[in-house]
Scaffold this active site. Structure first.
Site, mmCIF file in Angstrom:
data_model
loop_
_atom_site.group_PDB
_atom_site.id
_atom_site.type_symbol
_atom_site.label_atom_id
_atom_site.label_comp_id
_atom_site.label_asym_id
_atom_site.label_seq_id
_atom_site.Cartn_x
_atom_site.Cartn_y
_atom_site.Cartn_z
ATOM 1 N N GLU A 3 0.821 -1.213 0.000
ATOM 2 C CA GLU A 3 0.000 0.000 0.000
ATOM 3 C C GLU A 3 0.857 1.267 0.000
ATOM 4 O O GLU A 3 1.942 1.289 0.561
ATOM 5 C CB GLU A 3 -0.821 0.067 1.285
ATOM 6 C CG GLU A 3 -1.669 -1.122 1.527
ATOM 7 C CD GLU A 3 -2.345 -1.064 2.888
ATOM 8 O OE1 GLU A 3 -2.999 -2.046 3.235
ATOM 9 O OE2 GLU A 3 -2.213 -0.053 3.595
ATOM 10 N N CYS A 63 2.873 8.297 1.765
ATOM 11 C CA CYS A 63 3.306 7.321 2.752
ATOM 12 C C CYS A 63 3.618 6.023 2.013
ATOM 13 O O CYS A 63 2.753 5.492 1.325
ATOM 14 C CB CYS A 63 2.163 7.144 3.753
ATOM 15 S SG CYS A 63 2.409 5.807 4.900
ATOM 16 N N CYS A 87 5.019 -7.598 7.955
ATOM 17 C CA CYS A 87 6.000 -7.088 8.917
ATOM 18 C C CYS A 87 6.255 -8.161 9.970
ATOM 19 O O CYS A 87 5.332 -8.847 10.398
ATOM 20 C CB CYS A 87 5.488 -5.812 9.584
ATOM 21 S SG CYS A 87 6.696 -5.093 10.724
ATOM 22 N N CYS A 106 3.651 -5.838 16.272
ATOM 23 C CA CYS A 106 3.053 -4.953 17.275
ATOM 24 C C CYS A 106 1.580 -5.348 17.404
ATOM 25 O O CYS A 106 0.914 -5.586 16.393
ATOM 26 C CB CYS A 106 3.200 -3.493 16.864
ATOM 27 S SG CYS A 106 4.916 -3.042 16.619
ATOM 28 N N CYS A 144 -1.383 -3.599 15.285
ATOM 29 C CA CYS A 144 -1.135 -3.214 13.894
ATOM 30 C C CYS A 144 -1.557 -4.287 12.904
ATOM 31 O O CYS A 144 -1.242 -5.464 13.077
ATOM 32 C CB CYS A 144 0.358 -2.904 13.726
ATOM 33 S SG CYS A 144 0.817 -2.528 12.028
ATOM 34 N N GLU A 202 8.780 -2.652 8.482
ATOM 35 C CA GLU A 202 9.714 -1.910 9.339
ATOM 36 C C GLU A 202 10.880 -1.453 8.454
ATOM 37 O O GLU A 202 11.718 -2.273 8.060
ATOM 38 C CB GLU A 202 10.181 -2.817 10.491
ATOM 39 C CG GLU A 202 11.358 -2.295 11.302
ATOM 40 C CD GLU A 202 11.223 -0.839 11.744
ATOM 41 O OE1 GLU A 202 10.234 -0.493 12.406
ATOM 42 O OE2 GLU A 202 12.136 -0.043 11.430
ATOM 43 N N LEU A 217 6.674 5.193 19.463
ATOM 44 C CA LEU A 217 6.951 4.939 20.883
ATOM 45 C C LEU A 217 5.768 4.193 21.520
ATOM 46 O O LEU A 217 5.916 3.081 22.012
ATOM 47 C CB LEU A 217 7.242 6.265 21.592
ATOM 48 C CG LEU A 217 7.876 6.126 22.970
ATOM 49 C CD1 LEU A 217 9.276 5.544 22.887
ATOM 50 C CD2 LEU A 217 7.906 7.469 23.690
ATOM 51 N N HIS A 218 4.622 4.835 21.535
ATOM 52 C CA HIS A 218 3.361 4.211 21.984
ATOM 53 C C HIS A 218 3.336 3.734 23.429
ATOM 54 O O HIS A 218 2.401 3.053 23.847
ATOM 55 C CB HIS A 218 2.931 3.072 21.056
ATOM 56 C CG HIS A 218 2.986 3.397 19.593
ATOM 57 N ND1 HIS A 218 2.797 4.673 19.094
ATOM 58 C CD2 HIS A 218 3.241 2.619 18.505
ATOM 59 C CE1 HIS A 218 2.915 4.646 17.776
ATOM 60 N NE2 HIS A 218 3.192 3.425 17.393
ATOM 61 N N ASN A 249 -6.598 3.783 15.395
ATOM 62 C CA ASN A 249 -7.493 3.474 14.290
ATOM 63 C C ASN A 249 -7.922 2.018 14.424
ATOM 64 O O ASN A 249 -7.076 1.134 14.353
ATOM 65 C CB ASN A 249 -6.681 3.622 12.990
ATOM 66 C CG ASN A 249 -7.393 4.427 11.968
ATOM 67 O OD1 ASN A 249 -8.613 4.403 11.870
ATOM 68 N ND2 ASN A 249 -6.618 5.141 11.182
ATOM 69 N N CYS A 257 -1.730 1.599 8.607
ATOM 70 C CA CYS A 257 -0.926 0.777 7.713
ATOM 71 C C CYS A 257 -1.392 -0.670 7.689
ATOM 72 O O CYS A 257 -1.739 -1.253 8.688
ATOM 73 C CB CYS A 257 0.548 0.891 8.072
ATOM 74 S SG CYS A 257 1.003 0.192 9.656
#
Ligand code: SAH
Ligand code: SF4
Length: 367
Positions: A91, A112, A119, A123, A126, A175, A230-231, A305, A348
């Site tokens: 994407e 983007c 990935c 996480c 995600c 990543e 960071l999150h 999201n 993403c």
């Protein structure tokens, strides 16, 4: 296997043309076809002599991304799902100028881009990591995302060769720092005046926190901006949602960022998705503010999201404001970015996941 012509630097092409006894201005012509006119075949490069075109076709591939699906409309966030030569999907998201994010008032569009298929970092919140890692993108597949969007735009608007993308964020699927060499070469090409012509300060690389690669990037001769996903400002919170934190805990990540900052100046943004009941507690505010001060970094707060199949939710607006206000009260420059592409699965990996699932359902079962 042939390498793709859009994975080559001007020096590499010049060397090849010299070996063919071909004058250097032919390389300039080729680059004009590739990066300004965004040619999709060798045949269209009519000012190159036929024998040169034949040599090129024999030596290099010229892969073009195929548009599989698009969401969103003009003047809003638009999402492109591309089919790669091997059938994999990636994407890119085109975001109209929004100076409050990464760019400046003069910026026209931000793109983007993705750097991997899937990935490996998993996480918990995600979509990109949900079905694991498939492969790294090649240099040309990263570069082509910019060209393919511009090609699509020129066809839509009838504007030919117009520069559309002048701000890049490496925040799509994957990543970026785990595909380090291809990323750096692709960004070199996209930054070069003979290539994409996008200023280094208008390129932001987002990472989940691969500390050794952040240090390596700091030693490169480019002024790229760095966004840290960071999150969570403590190991306890961060490790719960980002497995990478067990390998590179907050202290190690912070010292790698400090090194980057010492080499590049004020170039770091801390990204912080607000997830209800997970990392939106006010206990995170103090360590986050300390980190932001130490790195001279601003903080981007992003309400989570929603991803289908995942249990996480965004906090309500009052809770988001509370967190943002508490940060500001500590003197931190924080922006609360209510996600623009919320309605079109802009986070993403979501469009790819949806498409792959639909295709899997539609595909006939072979016994
Ligand atoms: N792998 C890199 C770059 C791609 S992810 C990284 O993690 O930084 C780009 C950004 O989108 C990251 O900050 C990531 O944490 C964020 N993101 C992922 N899923 C999201 C979601 N559902 N809602 C909001 N942001 C999300
Ligand atoms: Fe990978 Fe980034 Fe998603 Fe984490 S947030 S799974 S590192 S793409």
């Amino acid at each position: 296997m042939k390498c793709d012509v859009k994975s080559q630097t001007v020096e590499e092409l010049q060397e090849q043309f010299q070996a063919w006894d071909c004058p250097t201005y032919r390389v300039t012509q080729l680059l004009d076809w590739l990066y300004r006119r965004k040619a999709i075949s060798w045949e269209t490069m009519t000012n190159l002599p036929k024998p040169v075109r034949e040599k090129l076709a024999h030596t290099y591939s010229l892969e073009i991304l195929q548009l599989a699906r698009k969401q969103g409309s003009r003047d809003t966030t638009q999402k492109f799902l591309w089919r790669l030569a091997d059938g994999a999907f990636i994407e890119s998201v085109l975001i109209p100028a929004n100076p409050a994010l990464y760019g400046e008032a003069s910026d026209r569009h931000t793109l983007c881009v993705s750097t991997q298929v899937g990935c490996a970092y998993g996480c918990r919140f995600c979509a990109s990591g949900l079905e694991g890692w498939k492969r790294n993108l090649g240099v040309h597949e990263i570069v082509e995302q910019v060209l393919a969007v511009e090609r699509w735009h020129a066809a839509e608007d009838g504007e030919s060769n117009e520069r559309l993308v002048n701000n890049l964020v490496i925040m799509g699927m994957g990543e970026p720092l785990a595909n380090y060499d291809n990323l750096i070469k692709a960004l070199h090409i996209l930054n070069a005046p003979w290539g994409g012509g996008i200023g280094a300060r208008k390129i932001t690389i987002s990472t989940s926190g691969l500390a050794p690669q952040i240090r390596k990037l700091a030693d490169e001769p480019y002024q790229f901006r760095l966004a840290i996903s960071l999150h969570g400002a403590t190991d306890e919170v961060r490790s719960r949602i980002m497995p990478v934190n067990r390998k590179f805990p907050v202290s190690e990540l912070a010292s790698a960022c400090e090194y980057y900052q010492s080499k590049k100046g004020k170039m770091i943004t801390l990204e912080y998705i607000l997830i209800k009941g997970v990392n939106d507690g006010l206990d995170q505010v103090k360590p986050l503010a300390e980190l932001s001060r130490r790195l001279n970094a601003k903080v981007n707060l992003i309400p989570y999201n929603k991803v289908e199949d995942l249990p996480w939710e965004r906090p309500d607006e009052a809770a988001q404001d509370r967190f943002a206000d508490a940060l500001s009260a500590r003197g931190v420059t924080a922006t609360l970015r209510r996600e623009k592409g919320h309605d079109i699965d802009a986070a993403c990996g979501q469009l790819r996941l949806k498409t792959e699932r639909e295709l899997a359902e539609a595909a006939p079962v072979v016994a």
